[in-house]
Design an enzyme around this catalytic site. Structure first.
Site, short mmCIF file in Angstrom:
data_model
loop_
_atom_site.label_atom_id
_atom_site.label_comp_id
_atom_site.label_asym_id
_atom_site.label_seq_id
_atom_site.Cartn_x
_atom_site.Cartn_y
_atom_site.Cartn_z
N TRP A 46 7.91 -4.76 5.18
CA TRP A 46 8.27 -5.06 6.57
C TRP A 46 9.50 -5.96 6.64
CZ3 TRP A 46 8.22 -10.01 8.71
CH2 TRP A 46 7.61 -11.00 7.94
N HIS A 100 8.93 -22.77 2.49
CA HIS A 100 7.55 -22.94 2.03
C HIS A 100 7.50 -22.65 0.53
CE1 HIS A 100 5.51 -22.16 6.18
NE2 HIS A 100 5.68 -23.44 5.96
N LEU A 146 13.06 -14.47 0.06
CA LEU A 146 13.53 -15.79 0.45
C LEU A 146 13.82 -15.88 1.94
CD1 LEU A 146 14.21 -18.56 -0.87
CD2 LEU A 146 16.60 -17.89 -0.65
N HIS A 147 13.24 -16.87 2.60
CA HIS A 147 13.45 -17.09 4.02
C HIS A 147 13.33 -18.58 4.34
CE1 HIS A 147 9.13 -16.58 3.42
NE2 HIS A 147 8.93 -17.28 4.53
N PRO A 177 5.45 -19.49 -0.82
CA PRO A 177 5.61 -18.81 0.47
C PRO A 177 4.48 -17.82 0.72
CG PRO A 177 7.00 -17.76 -1.16
CD PRO A 177 6.33 -18.93 -1.86
N HIS A 221 12.46 -21.45 7.44
CA HIS A 221 11.83 -21.71 8.73
C HIS A 221 12.68 -22.72 9.51
CE1 HIS A 221 7.86 -19.87 7.64
NE2 HIS A 221 8.32 -20.13 6.42
#
Length: 297
Positions: free
Chosen positions: A135, A224, A232-233, A227, A235
């Site tokens: 997703w 996080h 990789l993201h 995570p 927040h």
């Protein structure tokens, strides 16, 4: 699936957080061919808006039940029939056992993860058992959710967290995704990644400040670890948001990560992480067995 709410059978409450007004429920849907598949409903009470509260108080048909009156203190129970009772609902279907585990209430404890543990235990476990990140790939590859994108460059993309209502600044929550598929978590970051981290941090912070008319000094940007999903993201939340996973045993400020990478090129390949983990998670048992073996027990 347009009528899923008519066909779903609710089985059990997975989690019910009274403080954050957040609940998750496991359900089951029987498809046309008779096959039953699991689902997860995620419900969260929306923040109060002044206009809605005014309507609630002024509603002549509204019932105010007196709980008690003592001197200057009055307590009532109100059966709200207004948008004060709005609920955000997210729906995961079909849900895998990993989704059921993710949204279930957890009993956690702190563990330590050395680089050796990561390479020999954690990483192999993640590669075999992690939630499917397809997703996320659909988003960064431009295949889905294009209408939700707020900011995009050649290197990253920013959109609202699925549970933010887009209105209440106290619960503001955006996600910044790196477009490359090959950086899974901060464990993979090296000094060569500093420019993209600085760009994502600066551009997104300025964007949020401008779009929502809030000070950059009230915006928190963090990773996080571990995570929820391994793409990789970052927040982005306001400091007022306390239910976004910003506790010290999980969150790592982007500014701190950049500073650490400037100090040592392989800082996150050598660092020992301390974080909380569900004691019923098989990974916890693997780490505990490794610790006992190391201590000769």
């Amino acid at each position: 699936m347009g009528d899923w709410n008519k066909n779903i059978k609710l089985l059990r409450i997975l989690n019910n957080d009274h403080e954050s007004k957040f609940a998750t429920i496991e359900g089951e849907i029987e498809e046309n061919e008779g096959e039953k598949k699991s689902a997860v409903l995620i419900l969260e009470k929306t923040p109060f808006q002044l206009d809605d509260v005014v309507k609630l108080i002024k509603d002549n048909e509204q019932q105010f039940k007196v709980d008690f009156i003592n001197d200057i203190y009055h307590k009532y129970t109100v059966e709200a029939r207004s948008t004060c009772n709005d609920i955000k609902l997210a729906f995961v279907y079909p849900a895998t056992p990993l989704h059921i585990k993710k949204y279930s209430k957890k009993q956690t404890c702190l563990i330590s993860e050395t680089n050796h543990c990561y390479e020999t235990i954690v990483r192999p476990y993640i590669e075999k058992n992690q939630l499917n990140p397809q997703w996320v790939h659909n988003i960064v590859d431009g295949k889905s959710e294009r209408e939700r994108i707020l900011l995009e460059t050649d290197e990253f993309i920013v959109l609202p967290d699925i549970m933010w209502d887009g209105k209440a600044m106290e619960s503001l929550h955006l996600l910044g995704f790196i477009k490359t598929h090959h950086i899974h978590s901060i464990r993979d970051l090296k000094s060569e990644h500093i420019p993209i981290l600085e760009s994502l941090l600066e551009k997104t912070t300025n964007f949020i400040s401008s779009k929502y008319d809030i000070s950059p000094k009230t915006i928190r940007a963090f990773f996080h670890y571990p995570p929820t999903f391994y793409h990789l993201h970052i927040h982005f939340t306001t400091l007022a948001n306390r239910i976004c996973g910003c506790e010290v045993e999980r969150a790592h400020l982007v500014q701190d990560v950049i500073d650490h990478l400037k100090l040592k090129i392989d800082y996150y390949q050598t660092k020992t992480f301390y974080y909380k983990i569900d004691i019923n998670d098989p990974l916890y048992k693997l780490l505990e067995e490794n610790e006992q073996t190391k201590n000769g027990q």
